[in-house]
Design a protein around this motif. Sequence first.
Motif, mmCIF file in Angstrom:
data_model
loop_
_atom_site.group_PDB
_atom_site.id
_atom_site.type_symbol
_atom_site.label_atom_id
_atom_site.label_comp_id
_atom_site.label_asym_id
_atom_site.label_seq_id
_atom_site.Cartn_x
_atom_site.Cartn_y
_atom_site.Cartn_z
ATOM 1 N N VAL A 148 0.858 -1.187 0.192
ATOM 2 C CA VAL A 148 -0.082 -0.015 0.120
ATOM 3 C C VAL A 148 0.852 1.250 -0.057
ATOM 4 O O VAL A 148 0.675 2.335 -0.763
ATOM 5 C CB VAL A 148 -0.987 0.006 1.241
ATOM 6 C CG1 VAL A 148 -1.740 1.189 1.533
ATOM 7 C CG2 VAL A 148 -1.837 -1.304 1.052
ATOM 8 N N ARG A 149 2.035 1.163 0.841
ATOM 9 C CA ARG A 149 2.939 2.484 0.702
ATOM 10 C C ARG A 149 3.449 2.687 -0.814
ATOM 11 O O ARG A 149 3.741 3.809 -1.073
ATOM 12 C CB ARG A 149 3.984 2.072 1.808
ATOM 13 C CG ARG A 149 3.667 2.412 3.183
ATOM 14 C CD ARG A 149 4.600 2.206 4.089
ATOM 15 N NE ARG A 149 4.298 2.277 5.718
ATOM 16 C CZ ARG A 149 5.247 2.166 6.492
ATOM 17 N NH1 ARG A 149 6.563 1.723 6.323
ATOM 18 N NH2 ARG A 149 4.747 2.210 7.727
ATOM 19 N N LEU A 201 -5.460 -5.198 3.005
ATOM 20 C CA LEU A 201 -5.332 -4.480 1.835
ATOM 21 C C LEU A 201 -6.472 -3.437 1.705
ATOM 22 O O LEU A 201 -6.237 -2.257 1.337
ATOM 23 C CB LEU A 201 -5.153 -5.146 0.546
ATOM 24 C CG LEU A 201 -3.911 -5.985 0.419
ATOM 25 C CD1 LEU A 201 -4.047 -6.783 -1.054
ATOM 26 C CD2 LEU A 201 -2.688 -4.934 0.251
ATOM 27 N N ALA A 202 -7.697 -3.863 1.991
ATOM 28 C CA ALA A 202 -8.727 -3.039 1.758
ATOM 29 C C ALA A 202 -8.735 -1.780 2.694
ATOM 30 O O ALA A 202 -8.783 -0.557 2.311
ATOM 31 C CB ALA A 202 -10.123 -3.831 2.023
ATOM 32 N N TYR A 203 -8.521 -1.963 4.135
ATOM 33 C CA TYR A 203 -8.834 -0.787 4.961
ATOM 34 C C TYR A 203 -7.336 -0.114 5.001
ATOM 35 O O TYR A 203 -7.287 1.231 5.001
ATOM 36 C CB TYR A 203 -8.724 -1.340 6.350
ATOM 37 C CG TYR A 203 -7.791 -1.813 7.201
ATOM 38 C CD1 TYR A 203 -6.844 -1.080 7.729
ATOM 39 C CD2 TYR A 203 -7.643 -3.330 7.453
ATOM 40 C CE1 TYR A 203 -5.955 -1.465 8.637
ATOM 41 C CE2 TYR A 203 -6.668 -3.732 8.083
ATOM 42 C CZ TYR A 203 -5.521 -2.735 8.857
ATOM 43 O OH TYR A 203 -4.840 -3.355 9.662
ATOM 44 N N LYS A 204 -6.262 -0.682 4.569
ATOM 45 C CA LYS A 204 -4.878 -0.120 4.674
ATOM 46 C C LYS A 204 -5.022 0.726 3.167
ATOM 47 O O LYS A 204 -4.450 2.097 3.353
ATOM 48 C CB LYS A 204 -3.931 -0.845 4.771
ATOM 49 C CG LYS A 204 -3.649 -1.437 5.905
ATOM 50 C CD LYS A 204 -2.225 -2.498 5.858
ATOM 51 C CE LYS A 204 -2.232 -3.299 7.034
ATOM 52 N NZ LYS A 204 -1.124 -4.094 7.111
ATOM 53 N N THR A 210 -5.092 4.812 -1.534
ATOM 54 C CA THR A 210 -4.613 4.103 -2.692
ATOM 55 C C THR A 210 -5.977 3.134 -3.345
ATOM 56 O O THR A 210 -6.872 2.764 -2.590
ATOM 57 C CB THR A 210 -3.691 2.790 -2.259
ATOM 58 O OG1 THR A 210 -2.535 3.398 -1.646
ATOM 59 C CG2 THR A 210 -3.380 1.724 -3.599
ATOM 60 N N ARG A 211 -5.981 3.222 -4.741
ATOM 61 C CA ARG A 211 -7.322 2.525 -5.430
ATOM 62 C C ARG A 211 -7.015 1.008 -5.286
ATOM 63 O O ARG A 211 -5.949 0.539 -6.290
ATOM 64 C CB ARG A 211 -7.383 3.069 -6.819
ATOM 65 C CG ARG A 211 -8.784 2.359 -7.467
ATOM 66 C CD ARG A 211 -9.135 3.182 -8.640
ATOM 67 N NE ARG A 211 -8.165 3.154 -9.732
ATOM 68 C CZ ARG A 211 -8.335 2.267 -10.552
ATOM 69 N NH1 ARG A 211 -9.485 1.337 -10.514
ATOM 70 N NH2 ARG A 211 -7.563 2.038 -11.693
ATOM 71 N N LEU A 212 -7.713 0.166 -4.799
ATOM 72 C CA LEU A 212 -7.697 -1.377 -4.696
ATOM 73 C C LEU A 212 -8.666 -1.750 -5.742
ATOM 74 O O LEU A 212 -10.054 -1.832 -5.522
ATOM 75 C CB LEU A 212 -7.892 -1.632 -3.472
ATOM 76 C CG LEU A 212 -7.890 -3.271 -3.154
ATOM 77 C CD1 LEU A 212 -6.468 -3.701 -3.541
ATOM 78 C CD2 LEU A 212 -8.220 -3.737 -1.817
ATOM 79 N N HIS A 213 -8.165 -2.571 -6.673
ATOM 80 C CA HIS A 213 -8.980 -3.130 -7.526
ATOM 81 C C HIS A 213 -8.965 -4.719 -7.431
ATOM 82 O O HIS A 213 -7.939 -5.325 -7.559
ATOM 83 C CB HIS A 213 -8.683 -2.821 -9.238
ATOM 84 C CG HIS A 213 -9.504 -3.362 -10.249
ATOM 85 N ND1 HIS A 213 -10.559 -3.010 -10.799
ATOM 86 C CD2 HIS A 213 -9.141 -4.730 -10.849
ATOM 87 C CE1 HIS A 213 -10.812 -3.752 -11.742
ATOM 88 N NE2 HIS A 213 -10.211 -4.802 -11.750
ATOM 89 N N ALA A 277 -14.083 -3.772 -2.825
ATOM 90 C CA ALA A 277 -13.186 -4.110 -2.061
ATOM 91 C C ALA A 277 -13.838 -4.791 -0.708
ATOM 92 O O ALA A 277 -13.255 -5.709 -0.219
ATOM 93 C CB ALA A 277 -12.141 -3.168 -1.557
ATOM 94 N N ARG A 278 -15.009 -4.048 -0.298
ATOM 95 C CA ARG A 278 -15.604 -4.752 0.697
ATOM 96 C C ARG A 278 -17.354 -4.882 0.383
ATOM 97 O O ARG A 278 -18.070 -4.231 0.287
ATOM 98 C CB ARG A 278 -15.973 -3.691 2.064
ATOM 99 C CG ARG A 278 -14.655 -3.654 2.581
ATOM 100 C CD ARG A 278 -14.774 -2.446 3.719
ATOM 101 N NE ARG A 278 -13.564 -2.339 4.566
ATOM 102 C CZ ARG A 278 -13.216 -1.503 5.571
ATOM 103 N NH1 ARG A 278 -14.032 -0.380 5.640
ATOM 104 N NH2 ARG A 278 -12.185 -1.640 6.077
ATOM 105 N N PRO A 279 -17.428 -6.185 -0.166
ATOM 106 C CA PRO A 279 -18.894 -6.533 -0.918
ATOM 107 C C PRO A 279 -19.816 -6.225 0.162
ATOM 108 O O PRO A 279 -20.904 -6.117 -0.501
ATOM 109 C CB PRO A 279 -18.647 -8.085 -1.172
ATOM 110 C CG PRO A 279 -17.161 -8.305 -1.188
ATOM 111 C CD PRO A 279 -16.510 -7.376 -0.210
#
Length: 304
Positions: A148-149, A201-204, A210-213, A277-279
């Motif tokens: 994430v960083r 990964l979702a909450y970080k 950061t865009r998480l796909h 990321a969080r269904p």
Amino acid sequence: MQNGHRGATLRLGSGPSAMSIRARGQHRFGADAKPNDITLTRRNGQWFVSVTLRVPEEACARQRTDDLRRGVDFGVTDWATFDDGRNIDNPRWVREELPRLAALQRQRARKRRGSIRHKRLGSAIARLHDRIGNLRRDFVHKETTRMVRQCAVLATEELAPKNMSRSAKGTVETPGRRVRQKAGLNRENLSAGFGMAHPMLAYKAEEAGTRLHLSNTPTRANSNRRSAARRVGRSCPRRSQSACMTCPHCGHVMQRDQNSALVVLVDANTPGTGVAARPKPLPRQRGKSKSVTRETPTTTAQAV
């Protein structure tokens, strides 16, 4: 609660019966964080203290060191493979401790159930499982924080660890095939900790901006598509168990995990190919009181 440079001291109670607990480590939220709640639990003969902090919203932001765009594919051989070919080795905590675990279980099987030695060996097995879990959680926390960083866009595929680790025994009418091999694969899937990697990964990613796909695995079939054409509509015949994937249309050869990472990175720029990321919405938390100390039901039952 007294904070220091390398840890803190928690003082519970007052007077001669007061108890002091020394804690290692230091939080990253600065001096504005105030202790809000303390939970005491006892597990495997050891006491653990969980301190909940009340933190300002701006203090939760994570600092990013780079703005990379990366696709990552999680697996068993390599814990993670990136689109540029770099990979993270799988520590295989359970496999490393399996001989010791099996020896303890054999010793316990020879003891009379309910005896002192049977209970001692059961406690030793529980401590070993606890140690494996702590190593796994520490590893996943560090690696997800590093991802994430470094990344402004992080793409991966949606995983279902519960389905991946499903037993192959079957039923009496339709017995399964290669049950022992599937049991070993299930053990490695659970040992890798994929189920905790995505929530971390979702909450970080939300804290770091950061865009998480997450690519939809059942509909996209990332392992069977080629990334050389930089398109998401072309698929290849089902791949074999070899380490490399060869496309029969163009002859492109690439390591299969790296190909999957490139495919999900292409999907990150294609609308309608990902899932949230969080269904499911997070369960609503009941408002906690501002008491300094509270006991869990486990602690209360053992105290009685």
